[in-house]
Structure formats: C-alpha cells, structure tokens
Write an enzyme that holds these catalytic residues in place. Structure first.
Site, PDB file in Angstrom:
ATOM      1  N   ARG A 246       0.844  -1.196   0.000  1.00 57.98           N
ATOM      2  CA  ARG A 246       0.000   0.000   0.000  1.00 57.98           C
ATOM      3  C   ARG A 246       0.881   1.249   0.000  1.00 57.98           C
ATOM      4  NH1 ARG A 246      -5.063  -0.796   4.001  1.00 57.98           N
ATOM      5  NH2 ARG A 246      -3.558  -0.323   5.642  1.00 57.98           N
ATOM      6  N   ASP A 337     -11.140   4.409  12.936  1.00 54.79           N
ATOM      7  CA  ASP A 337      -9.804   3.922  12.599  1.00 54.79           C
ATOM      8  C   ASP A 337      -9.648   3.671  11.106  1.00 54.79           C
ATOM      9  OD1 ASP A 337     -11.659   1.771  13.674  1.00 54.79           O
ATOM     10  OD2 ASP A 337     -10.221   0.517  12.612  1.00 54.79           O
TER      11      ASP A 337
END
Length: 692
Positions: A246, A337
């Site tokens: 990522r 989150d």
C-alpha cells in the site's frame, strides 16, 4: 554507457543489526570483479520522517501488548514461503520511481514487496491507533496485520498536482498481511488471497475514478498457509498467505489521535496514551507541518492553526463522501480507525459498488443495523469528524470544532450537487430545482430497481431537445424510456432483492417483543433492522401479486415522467441562442468523463479471485487493466478471459484485527458475463462480511 570516472556509489553491506555504508568507486570495484549493480527496489531512497518525529515504542518484546506513550513499534515482518507476484500496478509503482517490468523481473521483487526481505533503508514498524467501531470505543487497535516499511523519496519531476496532493515529496509504503505485531490481538497478522486481491483491485479502481484513495502497488501470494473458517460454520480450511503493498503520503487516521482518549463512559476502555497530552500536541504538529504546510505557515496562532487544520480535514472528508455517493461506492466499515486524516479512501474490506440502486444498500453483511449503509455514509462521516474533534481537545477548543462541524452538511451538499450536475450534463446553469430533479431520479431508480452505474452512463444518450424533435416529443421520450427500462430490474430480480433475510416467524416474534418487552428487544435486535425487514416483506407481498407486464407498465410510467422533466431542464441549457449541437457535444463529453462505463462489481472481483485461487493470475491482471480506464468503452469487455464455470466461491476471511472478507455460498454454473453488464443472477449469492 556513462563514464564511470570518479562517480561514487553508495554500497550497503547487511550484517545482523548493522548496516555498514561504504563509498566505493565503480572502476575500482570493476577491477576487483565485484558487481555493484543493485535492483531498482534496492536503490529506493528512504527518509523515514515519521519514525524521527514521532515517539517509538522502546520495547522490542514479542507478542501482543498495550503500547503506551508511543506512536509506532518496531517489528520484523514474517517471511513468506516462496512468494510470487499476482499482479502489480504500473501507475502506483511509478509514484516511487519504479518501472513495473523491472520490478516483475527482479528475482527478489516478491520478497521485498511482501516484507519477506527488508530493503536497504527500510525500517519496519507498526502504527498504534484506537477507534470507534460500530459506534463503540474499542480501545487500542493498531496495525494488526499491516507493517510500515518506510517513506520513499519521490523521483524528481513529479507533477504539480501530485506535489499538491503530497507536499512532503515522500510516499509511505506498507505491506498488509506481513505477520504479527504488538497490535494483532487474537489474529495471526496474515491476509489471504481473496481479501488481498479485493484491496489491490479496488484501490486502483477508485483512484482511476478520480476519488482520493490510498494506492496499491502490488499483490504477492505464497506457499505459506493459514487456517480460515471461510463460511463461519466450523469448517475451516487452509488458504494462501498474501500481501498487498500500500502507498500513501501517510496512513495516519482519525483513530491515531484517539490513543489519548480518557476512559469511555460506555465501554470503559481508554486510549493507551491517555494523559500524554504533550504527545497529542506533538502528533498534531507533525501532521500539520508535513501534510498541511500552508496552514502551518499561515497560522502562527496555535488555536487558529488547529481550527484551520480541522476545517480542511472536514472539507476533504465532505468532498470524499460526496464522490463515493456519486459513483455508488459503499465503504462498509466507516469506523474512526478507517478514516484518513488526509481525506483518502482507506482500508478496503467489505466494500461494494452498488448494482441495483437502493438507498439502504448495505455492502457489509456484518452490519446488521445498517449503520454504514449507502445513505448513512455522509452522516457517519460527520459523526466520525466529531469524534476526531473530541480527540483533539484541548488543542482544538470544542466551540471552534462545533462551528466547523456546522459547515459540514452544506459543504457535502455543494460537492454532491456539483458532481451530480456533471453526471446529468447540467453545465451551463445551476437552478434551485436541480436538487429536486436529482432526488426524483434517485427515487425513480429505486422504484424501478435500476442499475446505478449503467443508468447514469445511459443518460448521455438522452439529448437536448431540438426544433425538429419538438414535433414528436412523445416518441423521443418513448425511446429514452426504453433505454432506461433496459437497466431496470425484472420482477424476479426485485423479488430476490426484497426477500427478507429474517424468517417471517422470527420477524413477527421480534415485533411482538418490541411491544411487550422493549428491554429484551434492544438486547437482541434494533428497530432500524426490524423496520427494514418489514418494508422488504411488505414490498415482496406486493410483488407476489404483480405480473411482469404490470411491473413494466409501472416502470414505464416512472421513467417517462422523470425523462419529461429532465428534457425540460435540458431545454433550458440551450436557451439564449446557443448552438444546441455544441451544447450536446460538450455535455456528452463531460457526462462520459463522470459516469464510469465499468466499476469493480463483486462478480468481477469474484471471477478474478476464483481464477487466482486456481493458479491463474491473468484475470486479476486483465481486470486491473480494464479498471485503469473506467470511463472508456474498451474492446473485449464482453469476453472475460476467465468465466468461473466451476462455481468457485469468494468466501470471507475472518479477521479479528480490522475488517474484511467475502463469503459466498457456492455460485453454481456461470456463463459469459460482460464487465459492463448488470450482474448475473449468481452474483446475488456473494456475501461480503466484516469481523472485528
């Protein structure tokens, strides 16, 4: 070849716990017969500012633990057995100055990009954060499966647009699924092929749609195996460990600031760094200085600066969710989150692009209450912003935060209307009635079960009225109606869509309990869930008494009424003596650049996953190429390279640390389905779930 002369190369020699750096001349080493060639991955230049500016956990003890007074913990990724590439994204890797073909040819590429081997300059770490999950404060969460590798300096010559998006000139890279961290809780820190392919493909698909997002550079799978109870039925099986690379300017999220939260009045949990007020101020300073440098420069007063920062986060969040709504994207797990401090789409788990339009669309089967449904996303994002504001107190005074939050809904509405006008080709005028026209379109789509993506794409074929058409407007409306009826649901599709997930007897029991014993009812269910089930049951009963022909008549009435209003609005675009053909050409261009031809529908992802699980990665690669150009009409969409004839499933991955997975109960025999079509019948069986 360039002259070697006195050119120097930085040479790394790895030893346990030590990296010795030597500067050696090319010519001298060549004379010694030693090759200095390094791969592009080994030449990446790291500058790991987050680990320099934010406190590191001093403990290196293995195992899960509460991490106090720190933002990161050093970790060692767990190597995979025989890692191999499934696919790479050339545009994403280019952010790091990497050439995809060179990376694919690198024999160590899969090891480096899975964390199995650590690149020179990389400093693996896991980030500590907390979060409100489904409305309840969960305490410490953190990177339970993800691993920060470091921050790579962007190559010279990146575009001004990229520099605006990422003013640091560094790209944080992390690997998801790289093994245990102090934040893994009861899980194993691994991801499997299914969830990894979904995250990889959707990250790049959302980027190509023009929606802010984290990126995915590669997906690697391996011969390492983990046990997963795919259908949550007590029959686990072994699956291949896989890892996604990522990429983002930063993965700091709303929950990063919740590590300072006092004990929650409902759950009793508190952030692991409660009382470390100086650390909260330090983190806030780091985020603003690095990622909002203009605010850092322009606001010397700390209160004004922090307010301006929160305002910009609010603006970015409102813009982001408006873009989601306009492409029919549902995130699925909008916990604090999973909300990026930079306004990026973050953490792809049980996401879904809507097929048949339904404002109550729930992409995550674990979301029983519909908290994160499609129509709830704008309000939930405001709720999450309010939790961020609480986490920033007293650096952000509550009264200032409330003033900013009051601006959220108008901001969202402005972004949404602006995007929707482009999707409808309303470019020359902004009329107050446009909002009602859009609302009526969505209601018509709901009433007819119209396909979200294909209906919007079809609207560009409805032209501005011309003098010639005025004489036969009814025929024009009839043709446009036929066009949209083709994207509407059949009677059987609507019956399937409105079939309650609860047994009618169970539903009747809950209704009775809600009246006779409200306290017990609240422990078992909630009114929103029961109400939606009752609405489904009511509509199903109505559909059972409807014939296909009667349904077509109703759908025809719905669409012809709306199209007539739409054509009247288009006529006003052509007033004041403008050339109708020029207006039509421009609106078609804008509409086709804002209404995608293809999105990552669940059945497309499922076909790619099933092929990959059978050892064929070509469909993942092919889907990626299609999704990189979502607004283009591409050749070959009608003939997917892999058709999934064996009824393979895309079942869910149990993941106690964060999110995602997808479950399917067996798809049955499948035929040839174009990527740009409405989903096949078997796609209704795909069930994407979340386990927290």
């Amino acid at each position: 070849m360039a002259s070697v002369g006195s050119r120097l190369t930085r040479f790394y020699i790895s030893r346990p716990g030590v990296i010795a750096r030597r500067f050696l001349a090319h010519a001298g080493m060549d004379d010694m017969g030693v090759s200095l060639s390094r791969s592009s991955l080994e030449r990446l230049e790291f500058d790991n500012v987050a680990l320099k500016k934010l406190p590191l956990d001093p403990s290196t003890e293995p195992g899960v633990r509460q991490v106090r007074g720190s933002c990161f913990s050093r970790v060692q990724p767990t190597p995979l057995k025989n890692p191999e590439f499934v696919a790479v994204s050339a545009p994403a890797l280019a952010l790091l100055g990497l050439d995809a073909e060179e990376v694919l040819k690198d024999p160590l590429g899969p090891e480096y990009l899975s964390g199995s081997k650590v690149m020179p300059g990389s400093e693996p770490a896991a980030h500590c954060y907390c979060g409100h999950q489904f409305g309840q404060f969960a305490g410490q969460l953190g990177d339970g499966a993800a691993c920060y590798l470091g921050e790579v300096k962007a190559p010279a010559g990146q575009s001004p647009e990229l520099l605006r998006e990422n003013p640091t000139g560094r790209w944080e890279i992390q690997v998801k699924g790289a093994g245990l961290t102090p934040y893994s809780r009861q899980a194993d820190g691994r991801k499997v092929l299914r969830s990894s392919i979904r995250e990889f493909l959707c990250s790049e698909a959302v980027f190509a749609l023009g929606v802010p997002t984290t990126r995915a550079g590669s997906v690697v799978t391996s011969d390492s195996r983990v046990m997963r109870d795919i259908f949550y039925d007590g029959n686990p099986r072994m699956e291949r460990c896989s890892v996604v690379l990522r990429i983002a300017p930063s993965f700091i999220r709303f929950g990063s600031f919740e590590i300072f939260k006092r004990a929650d009045e409902f759950t009793g949990r508190q952030g692991p760094s409660y009382g470390h007020d100086e650390l909260r101020t330090q983190m806030l300073e780091y985020v603003i200085e690095n990622f909002y440098p203009e605010i850092h420069r322009n606001y010397p007063d700390l209160t004004e600066r922090n307010t301006a920062f929160f305002k910009e986060v609010t603006v970015r969040t409102a813009r982001l969710v408006a873009q989601w709504q306009c492409v029919g994207f549902c995130h699925g797990v909008l916990n604090t989150d999973n909300m990026s401090i930079l306004g990026l789409t973050l953490d792809y788990g049980p996401f879904g692009f809507m097929d048949r339009f339904d404002p109550d669309f729930i992409c995550n089967a674990s979301d029983n209450s519909g908290r994160y449904s499609y129509q709830a996303q704008p309000a939930i994002c405001r709720w999450n912003l309010a939790r961020l504001a609480e986490a920033l107190e007293p650096d952000l005074p509550p009264d200032r935060a409330e003033q900013v939050l009051d601006e959220y809904l108008p901001l969202y509405n402005d972004f949404y209307l602006s995007n929707m006008r482009k999707k409808l080709g309303l470019l020359r005028k902004e009329e107050p009635e446009d909002e009602m026209l859009i609302t009526e379109l969505m209601q018509t789509m709901h009433n007819t079960g119209a396909d979200f993506t294909n209906t919007f794409r079809s609207l560009s074929q409805i032209s501005c009225p011309t003098q010639e058409e005025a004489e036969d407007e009814s025929e024009t409306i009839k043709q446009a109606t036929e066009l949209l009826l083709h994207q509407s649901a059949s009677l059987e599709e609507l019956k399937a869509a409105n079939r309650p997930s609860m047994d009618p007897r169970e539903l009747a029991m809950l209704v009775s309990m809600a009246q006779s014993n409200p306290a017990l009812f609240q422990m078992i269910s909630d009114r929103g869930t029961v109400s939606r089930q009752l609405e489904r049951l009511s509509r199903l009963k109505e559909l059972m008494d409807t014939t296909e022909e009667q349904l077509r008549v109703k759908h025809t009435e719905h669409w012809s009424d709306w199209i007539q209003k739409y054509r009247q609005r288009l006529a006003r675009e052509c007033e004041s003596g403008v050339d109708v053909k020029d207006v039509q050409t421009e609106r078609v261009r804008v509409m086709n650049n804002n209404n995608p031809h293809v999105v990552l529908r669940n059945y497309i992802a499922q076909n790619a996953i099933a092929a990959a699980e059978n050892g064929d990665f070509s469909e993942v690669q092919r889907v990626l190429k299609v999704l990189e150009k979502p607004f283009s009409v591409q050749e070959g969409l009608e003939q997917p390279g892999w058709m999934g004839r064996g009824g393979a499933a895309i079942p869910g991955e149990r993941d106690e640390t964060e999110e995602e997975g997808s479950n399917s109960s067996g798809a049955g025999a499948r035929g040839l389905v174009p990527y740009d079509s409405k989903p096949p019948v078997w796609a209704n069986e795909i069930c994407v779930t979340u386990s927290s």
